[in-house]
Design an enzyme around this catalytic site. Sequence first.
Site, mmCIF file in Angstrom:
data_model
loop_
_atom_site.group_PDB
_atom_site.id
_atom_site.type_symbol
_atom_site.label_atom_id
_atom_site.label_comp_id
_atom_site.label_asym_id
_atom_site.label_seq_id
_atom_site.Cartn_x
_atom_site.Cartn_y
_atom_site.Cartn_z
ATOM 1 N N SER A 149 6.764 -0.336 7.125
ATOM 2 C CA SER A 149 5.948 0.483 7.833
ATOM 3 C C SER A 149 4.749 -0.104 8.395
ATOM 4 O O SER A 149 5.232 -0.963 9.313
ATOM 5 C CB SER A 149 5.515 1.659 6.975
ATOM 6 O OG SER A 149 4.949 2.835 7.808
ATOM 7 N N ASP A 227 13.314 9.769 8.028
ATOM 8 C CA ASP A 227 12.040 9.629 7.977
ATOM 9 C C ASP A 227 11.355 10.478 8.845
ATOM 10 O O ASP A 227 11.314 10.356 10.185
ATOM 11 C CB ASP A 227 12.095 8.025 8.518
ATOM 12 C CG ASP A 227 10.676 7.363 8.326
ATOM 13 O OD1 ASP A 227 9.823 8.204 8.360
ATOM 14 O OD2 ASP A 227 10.821 6.209 8.019
ATOM 15 N N HIS A 262 11.402 7.734 4.148
ATOM 16 C CA HIS A 262 10.466 6.618 4.619
ATOM 17 C C HIS A 262 10.049 5.858 3.255
ATOM 18 O O HIS A 262 9.021 5.078 3.147
ATOM 19 C CB HIS A 262 9.154 7.290 5.191
ATOM 20 C CG HIS A 262 7.952 6.335 5.800
ATOM 21 N ND1 HIS A 262 8.500 5.443 6.896
ATOM 22 C CD2 HIS A 262 6.912 5.543 5.552
ATOM 23 C CE1 HIS A 262 7.721 4.712 7.291
ATOM 24 N NE2 HIS A 262 6.557 4.590 6.590
HETATM 25 N N1 LIG Z 1 -0.841 9.664 2.057
HETATM 26 C C1 LIG Z 1 0.127 9.693 3.295
HETATM 27 C C2 LIG Z 1 1.100 9.047 3.199
HETATM 28 C C3 LIG Z 1 1.197 7.377 2.799
HETATM 29 C C4 LIG Z 1 2.389 6.899 3.005
HETATM 30 O O1 LIG Z 1 3.451 7.405 3.170
HETATM 31 N N2 LIG Z 1 2.424 5.579 2.876
HETATM 32 C C5 LIG Z 1 3.361 4.519 2.939
HETATM 33 C C6 LIG Z 1 3.328 3.551 4.050
HETATM 34 S S1 LIG Z 1 3.268 4.459 5.670
HETATM 35 C C7 LIG Z 1 3.259 3.299 6.822
HETATM 36 O O2 LIG Z 1 2.524 2.305 6.746
HETATM 37 C C8 LIG Z 1 3.730 3.879 1.433
HETATM 38 O O3 LIG Z 1 4.253 2.876 1.349
HETATM 39 N N3 LIG Z 1 3.181 4.678 0.550
HETATM 40 C C9 LIG Z 1 2.962 4.108 -0.722
HETATM 41 C C10 LIG Z 1 4.037 4.442 -1.877
HETATM 42 O O4 LIG Z 1 4.080 4.058 -2.779
HETATM 43 O O5 LIG Z 1 4.896 5.317 -1.508
HETATM 44 C C11 LIG Z 1 0.416 11.248 3.533
HETATM 45 O O6 LIG Z 1 -0.240 12.086 2.850
HETATM 46 O O7 LIG Z 1 1.257 11.533 4.188
#
Ligand SMILES: N[C@@H](CCC(=O)N[C@@H](CSC=O)C(=O)NCC(=O)O)C(=O)O
Length: 284
Positions: A149, A227, A262
């Site tokens: 991402s 996604d 995602h």
């Molecule tokens: N908190 C957010 C969602 C944040 C999220 O999905 N972060 C992804 C990367 S998104 C792009 O850079 C991520 O890797 N999260 C960490 C994990 O462990 O999944 C929301 O509320 O939508």
Amino acid sequence: MKITAEIAVNDGTLYKVEHESTFTKTLMKVNVFIPKVIKQSEKIPFILYLSGLTCTPDNASEKSMIIYFASLKNLAVVLPDTSPRGAGIEGEDDNWDFGTGAGFYVDSINKPWNENYNMYSYINTEIFQLINDNFPIIDTSKCGITGHSMGGYGAIMMHLRNEGKFKSCSAFAPISNPSIVPWGEKCFGNYLGNDKTKWEEYDPCCLIKKINKDRKGDILIHVGDKDVFNYRDNQLRCENLVEASKGTNWEIDLNVVKGYDHSYYFVSSFMKDHIEWHYNRLNK
Ligand SMILES: N[C@@H](CCC(=O)N[C@@H](CSC=O)C(=O)NCC(=O)O)C(=O)O
């Protein structure tokens, strides 16, 4: 540099590291995985994994399967953080997609962010120095870069900007055209200001057309067709990078995979393919 934990995992060791950064002027955390090394006399290549919004070095260490598949190929893995933490800037913790956990891998030029939010130089310079100085088993001239991402964008951008530095590049669901999507507009606007020519210096779709025209390369990308950040929010625009690469010597191997979202369930499902991609290029 201080090692705060040594964890046995997948036949090797995960070192949790803390160090004072000259570029972010904060204490930074990094995870470094060293596989079981057969010949102590030989240095090993490494994969630099850049994480996405909200992540610390632990998300991918625990959930991406990168350590498992890298260990099978005798590759080290370096997992930096995604921003400075506790810089003391007003508003740094107010949003999940800007400030803490969202350094966007740029060197900020706008006040007040430019004092600490210098993740481009932190990754590109300081991480390499840190590894050279403290993990002599790693050959820093043999680095493959990947990420998820925001980190997928970071990996592609770093690779395009630094000819010869990274031997291979791949990305999971990368923010491929950040200048025209909400996540990029928010971060670039705050860190780089309103002059969009500054944004282009970090946007893979602009960089791929601008860099040395003779330079060849290939980038592996996977993105899920379920996604939501892609099909609902239009934040990723991976197809724009394929379009931008037309007429260049770059091959973008974009794989839209059915049913995947995602999350790290998606990342871990395709990690084997990405490690093989890097292994084949790092051992050429
Ligand atoms: N908190 C957010 C969602 C944040 C999220 O999905 N972060 C992804 C990367 S998104 C792009 O850079 C991520 O890797 N999260 C960490 C994990 O462990 O999944 C929301 O509320 O939508």
